[in-house]
Design a protein around this motif. Sequence first.
Motif, short mmCIF file in Angstrom:
data_model
loop_
_atom_site.label_atom_id
_atom_site.label_comp_id
_atom_site.label_asym_id
_atom_site.label_seq_id
_atom_site.Cartn_x
_atom_site.Cartn_y
_atom_site.Cartn_z
N LYS A 5 3.82 22.68 0.23
CA LYS A 5 3.40 21.36 -0.27
C LYS A 5 4.47 20.32 0.01
O LYS A 5 4.18 19.21 0.43
CB LYS A 5 3.11 21.42 -1.77
N ARG A 6 5.75 20.68 -0.24
CA ARG A 6 6.84 19.76 0.03
C ARG A 6 6.92 19.41 1.52
O ARG A 6 7.13 18.27 1.90
CB ARG A 6 8.16 20.35 -0.43
N GLN A 7 6.69 20.42 2.36
CA GLN A 7 6.75 20.19 3.79
C GLN A 7 5.61 19.29 4.24
O GLN A 7 5.80 18.41 5.06
CB GLN A 7 6.70 21.52 4.54
N GLN A 8 4.42 19.47 3.69
CA GLN A 8 3.29 18.63 4.04
C GLN A 8 3.53 17.20 3.59
O GLN A 8 3.22 16.25 4.30
CB GLN A 8 2.00 19.15 3.40
N GLN A 9 4.09 17.01 2.41
CA GLN A 9 4.38 15.67 1.91
C GLN A 9 5.45 15.01 2.76
O GLN A 9 5.40 13.81 3.01
CB GLN A 9 4.85 15.71 0.46
N TYR A 10 6.41 15.78 3.24
CA TYR A 10 7.48 15.23 4.06
C TYR A 10 6.96 14.79 5.42
O TYR A 10 7.34 13.75 5.92
CB TYR A 10 8.58 16.28 4.24
N HIS A 11 6.07 15.57 6.01
CA HIS A 11 5.56 15.27 7.35
C HIS A 11 4.35 14.36 7.34
O HIS A 11 3.96 13.85 8.37
CB HIS A 11 5.21 16.56 8.09
N GLN A 12 3.75 14.14 6.18
CA GLN A 12 2.56 13.31 6.10
C GLN A 12 2.96 11.84 6.11
O GLN A 12 3.84 11.42 5.35
CB GLN A 12 1.82 13.64 4.80
N PRO A 13 2.33 11.01 6.97
CA PRO A 13 2.68 9.59 6.97
C PRO A 13 2.25 8.93 5.68
O PRO A 13 1.21 9.27 5.12
CB PRO A 13 1.91 9.03 8.17
N PRO A 14 3.03 7.99 5.17
CA PRO A 14 2.67 7.31 3.93
C PRO A 14 1.39 6.50 4.10
O PRO A 14 1.10 6.01 5.18
CB PRO A 14 3.85 6.40 3.65
N GLN A 15 0.66 6.35 3.01
CA GLN A 15 -0.59 5.60 3.04
C GLN A 15 -0.42 4.33 2.22
O GLN A 15 0.39 4.25 1.32
CB GLN A 15 -1.72 6.45 2.45
N GLY A 16 -1.23 3.33 2.53
CA GLY A 16 -1.20 2.08 1.77
C GLY A 16 -0.49 0.99 2.54
O GLY A 16 -0.27 1.08 3.74
N THR A 17 -0.09 -0.05 1.83
CA THR A 17 0.55 -1.20 2.47
C THR A 17 2.04 -1.00 2.54
O THR A 17 2.63 -0.24 1.78
CB THR A 17 0.26 -2.47 1.66
N ALA A 18 2.66 -1.71 3.44
CA ALA A 18 4.12 -1.74 3.60
C ALA A 18 4.70 -0.35 3.75
O ALA A 18 5.61 0.04 3.05
CB ALA A 18 4.78 -2.48 2.43
N GLY A 19 4.17 0.43 4.67
CA GLY A 19 4.72 1.76 4.92
C GLY A 19 4.43 2.74 3.82
O GLY A 19 5.19 3.66 3.60
N GLY A 20 3.32 2.56 3.10
CA GLY A 20 2.93 3.52 2.08
C GLY A 20 3.45 3.19 0.70
O GLY A 20 3.14 3.86 -0.26
N ALA A 21 4.23 2.16 0.58
CA ALA A 21 4.78 1.81 -0.73
C ALA A 21 4.01 0.63 -1.30
O ALA A 21 3.16 0.03 -0.67
CB ALA A 21 6.26 1.46 -0.58
N SER A 22 4.32 0.29 -2.50
CA SER A 22 3.68 -0.85 -3.15
C SER A 22 4.13 -2.14 -2.47
O SER A 22 5.16 -2.17 -1.79
CB SER A 22 4.04 -0.87 -4.63
N PRO A 23 3.41 -3.24 -2.67
CA PRO A 23 3.84 -4.50 -2.06
C PRO A 23 5.24 -4.92 -2.50
O PRO A 23 5.99 -5.50 -1.73
CB PRO A 23 2.79 -5.50 -2.54
N ALA A 24 5.61 -4.63 -3.73
CA ALA A 24 6.95 -4.99 -4.20
C ALA A 24 8.02 -4.20 -3.45
O ALA A 24 9.07 -4.74 -3.10
CB ALA A 24 7.07 -4.72 -5.70
N ALA A 25 7.74 -2.92 -3.17
CA ALA A 25 8.70 -2.12 -2.42
C ALA A 25 8.79 -2.61 -0.99
O ALA A 25 9.87 -2.59 -0.39
CB ALA A 25 8.29 -0.65 -2.46
N GLY A 26 7.67 -3.06 -0.43
CA GLY A 26 7.70 -3.62 0.92
C GLY A 26 8.53 -4.88 0.99
O GLY A 26 9.29 -5.10 1.94
#
Length: 95
Positions: free
Chosen positions: A27-48
């Motif tokens: 599971k950790r390996q899949q999360q590490y290799h999985q591209p982030p989803q959402g805006t600004a590289g998978g993070a919230s707009p504030a994080a972007g």
Amino acid sequence: MSRLLFWLALICLVGFAIRSKIREAQKRQQQYHQPPQGTAGGASPAAGAARQQATAEAETMLQCAHCGVFYPASETVQARGRDYCSAAHAAMPSA
């Protein structure tokens, strides 16, 4: 007979523990290799926005003509048309 049951139970527990650790690692390996989803590289707009601000605040790095160390451009000491990391290196005669 009780010894046999004990050993069987122990083997089963060890097997379940190993399977659990393997699944967790997968599971950790899949999360590490999985591209982030959402805006600004998978993070919230504030994080972007924070990431963009950090990129805007990044400073150019220069290399000392004497020792080769990289340092922020705001700390440069220029002498004889070259950039140095310190006044001591700028004062040294060039070879």
